[in-house]
Design an enzyme around this catalytic site. Structure first.
Site, short mmCIF file in Angstrom:
data_model
loop_
_atom_site.label_atom_id
_atom_site.label_comp_id
_atom_site.label_asym_id
_atom_site.label_seq_id
_atom_site.Cartn_x
_atom_site.Cartn_y
_atom_site.Cartn_z
N HIS A 211 -37.69 -63.48 23.53
CA HIS A 211 -36.72 -64.47 23.71
C HIS A 211 -36.66 -65.71 22.56
O HIS A 211 -35.48 -66.56 22.55
CB HIS A 211 -37.05 -65.14 25.05
N GLU A 249 -48.32 -75.55 22.49
CA GLU A 249 -47.97 -75.74 23.94
C GLU A 249 -49.10 -76.40 24.60
O GLU A 249 -50.27 -76.35 24.27
CB GLU A 249 -47.78 -74.34 24.61
N ASP A 268 -49.68 -62.01 22.89
CA ASP A 268 -48.94 -62.90 23.46
C ASP A 268 -47.77 -63.86 22.79
O ASP A 268 -46.68 -63.69 22.80
CB ASP A 268 -49.58 -63.93 24.54
N HIS A 273 -43.16 -63.51 18.70
CA HIS A 273 -42.37 -64.84 18.26
C HIS A 273 -42.94 -65.40 17.11
O HIS A 273 -42.05 -65.48 16.36
CB HIS A 273 -42.92 -66.00 19.45
N LYS A 373 -52.70 -72.64 23.28
CA LYS A 373 -52.46 -73.21 24.62
C LYS A 373 -53.25 -74.52 24.88
O LYS A 373 -54.33 -74.70 24.19
CB LYS A 373 -52.84 -72.42 25.88
#
Ligand code: BG6
Length: 525
Positions: A211, A249, A268, A273, A373
């Site tokens: 995405h 993030e 991930d 990405h 994260k």
């Protein structure tokens, strides 16, 4: 490349289609009819992203005139109950666009089938529903049939096998399939998965989605580079001293403990990405803006990323896992305390590493990557730093000189800034670092559209440019596999090694300092 060499009739057909369609303004596209089957129709991705994204498209230009959406899930529900389920998702995740009557009109196109995705029964039901909704009496398909596999990686294989067994992929049911990342767990499993998917579908029917590529700010890296004469001549090792890519993030794993324990930060975020961002910064201008031309160039970048031996991995790949801490003054749990996470888990939630791209353009320019994260803030950006001028002629004021830089803000700041030195007004000869700014929202009076809208539209159009190709996926795994294997075979001794709300273990900034590089991260904070 493999795909280009054995260009089949259908590939040519598809390229022509793309050429016809890819440059049309959105409102001129004929999106007359499509049927979307969502595997995982009650899951998190469907609720948060897919169903609201399609609603937005529906609202915007009434683009989609004749369409049906079939949600698949395990929970028993009637069509009416599923419509209500989707309505609540839109209201919750897209409240600014929520409109009761338009939403009702949209949801009238929704159907639901429950069952076990491994068993035969559900495929019989899917087949007869597709017949009813998308196949005319003349036995011709009247719709673009798309299967969206919004399901955990381990269910993808049995689902594709079943779709094939039930003849739902080719022939009269000629369809497209969207597969979510991560595509496989490593190069070997990705290859196996690819082989299997290719038994059911042709390569041009397969849309491997990432995405990040649907974000305007990400696509703009390409447009910015290739449509402005002033940057491209400088875009190489002669002028650029380093690139820092940050995908930070502040959120944790958001209830996805089961998924994350199997995945970790490299599978991930880095394998997909981050690699795509590196490719867009480093890519050579392609022969044309068509899917395979663009994807050929990306694959070349992946193949040029330096292979890492153990010494390199130990020195330049830094991992971390968050412990309890504070984000914006709220106390948050450590990773090991999250639901479905083992109390002695060694899954990394933070990555910092240095990559080299061993090609003519980028030889010896370090690409630093930070992602994790529970960092102090959410921020995705690419920072490209240029070398200093050859002579520092400005006397004492030169001491204040900062390097030129381009900062591409992907989110939440959607902007591109150019950092320059100018003379400070006044009687002294002082330099000051200033920025020229282009901001999406200020310029276009709106934020970028959600990435899924663009990608689903591209899939409907048959434009594969923003989707990964098989050789690209395998090449990305080849880069990260050694990191994962090295980490999995050498347990960390210090996990958790950063409190939530901090910028990861101190080794990351120390590495940059050791290398004499300006630490971009300190500036952000
Ligand atoms: C997903 C990852 O692919 O991307 C998530 O699985 C991550 O862990 C998300 O949070 C980030 O996406 P975005 O668009 O919010 O930056």
């Amino acid at each position: 490349m493999e795909t280009r060499n054995k260009k089949t009739k259908s590939t040519e057909y598809y390229i022509n289609q793309t050429l016809k369609l890819c440059d049309l303004p959105v409102y001129e596209l004929d999106m007359s009819s499509f049927l979307l089957v969502i595997f995982g129709g009650t899951g998190d991705l469907s609720q948060r992203k897919l169903i609201p994204a399609l609603f937005h498209l529906f609202l915007e230009k009434e683009l989609i005139k004749d369409f049906s959406i079939i949600g698949l899930g395990q929970t028993e529900m009637t069509d009416k109950e599923y419509r209500e389920f989707c309505r609540r998702a839109i209201q919750k995740y897209n409240p600014e666009n929520y409109n009761k009557s338009r939403c009702k009109a949209y949801l009238e196109h929704f159907y639901y089938i429950s069952g076990n995705l491994i068993e035969n029964e559900i495929y019989q039901k899917i087949k007869s529903k597709i017949f009813q909704l998308a196949i005319t009496n003349k036995k011709e398909v009247k719709s673009n049939i798309i299967y969206y596999l919004a399901i955990p990686p381990k269910v993808v294989i049995p689902v594709v096998e079943q779709l094939n067994r039930f003849d739902l992929c080719k022939g009269i049911f000629h369809s497209k399939v969207i597969v979510e990342k991560p595509f496989g767990r490593d190069r070997k499993t990705a290859r196996k998965l690819n082989k299997l998917v290719l038994k059911a579908f042709e390569e041009e029917q397969i849309y491997r989605i990432d995405h990040y590529l649907g974000k305007d700010t990400v696509q703009n890296i390409f447009f910015f580079r290739l449509s402005n004469t002033i940057f491209e001549p400088l875009w190489n090792r002669n002028y650029i001293s380093q690139v820092q890519i940050t995908v930070a993030e502040d959120i944790g794993i958001e209830g996805r403990g089961k998924f994350y324990e199997q995945t970790g930060v490299v599978r991930d975020m880095v394998q997909n990405h981050v690699m795509q961002l590196i490719a867009l910064v480093a890519i050579e201008p392609p022969v044309g803006f068509e899917p395979d031309y663009v994807r050929d160039e990306k694959v070349k970048v992946f193949h040029s990323i330096r292979m890492m031996d153990e010494k390199y991995l130990e020195s330049y790949m830094i991992r971390g896992q968050y412990g309890p801490g504070k984000i914006k003054n709220y106390s948050v749990a450590g990773y090991r305390q999250e639901e479905y996470v083992s109390p002695d888990s060694n899954t990394p939630t933070f990555f910092f590493g240095k990559f080299y791209i061993d090609n003519w353009r980028w030889a010896n320019v370090p690409f630093y990557v930070l992602t994790g994260k529970r960092l102090p803030r959410t921020l995705t950006e690419i920072y490209i730093q240029f070398k200093f001028p050859p002579l520092q002629l400005l006397g004492r004021s030169a001491q204040k000189m900062e390097p030129n830089a381009i900062r591409i803000g992907i989110q939440p700041d959607e902007e591109i800034s150019l950092h320059l030195n100018v003379k400070q007004p006044g009687i002294n000869n002082q330099l000051v670092w200033v920025k020229l700014l282009f901001n999406y929202e200020e310029t276009f009076k709106k934020k970028q559209r959600p990435a899924y809208e663009r990608l689903i539209m591209d899939c409907m159009k048959g434009d594969l440019t923003l989707f990964a190709r098989q050789d690209g996926v395998e090449a990305m795994w080849s880069i990260v596999d050694p990191i994962i294997q090295w980490w999995e075979s050498h347990s960390p001794k210090d996990f958790p090694n950063y409190p939530a709300g901090t910028w990861g273990p101190p080794e990351a900034a120390l590495l940059l300092e050791r290398e004499g590089q300006k630490c971009r991260y300190k500036d952000i904070f």
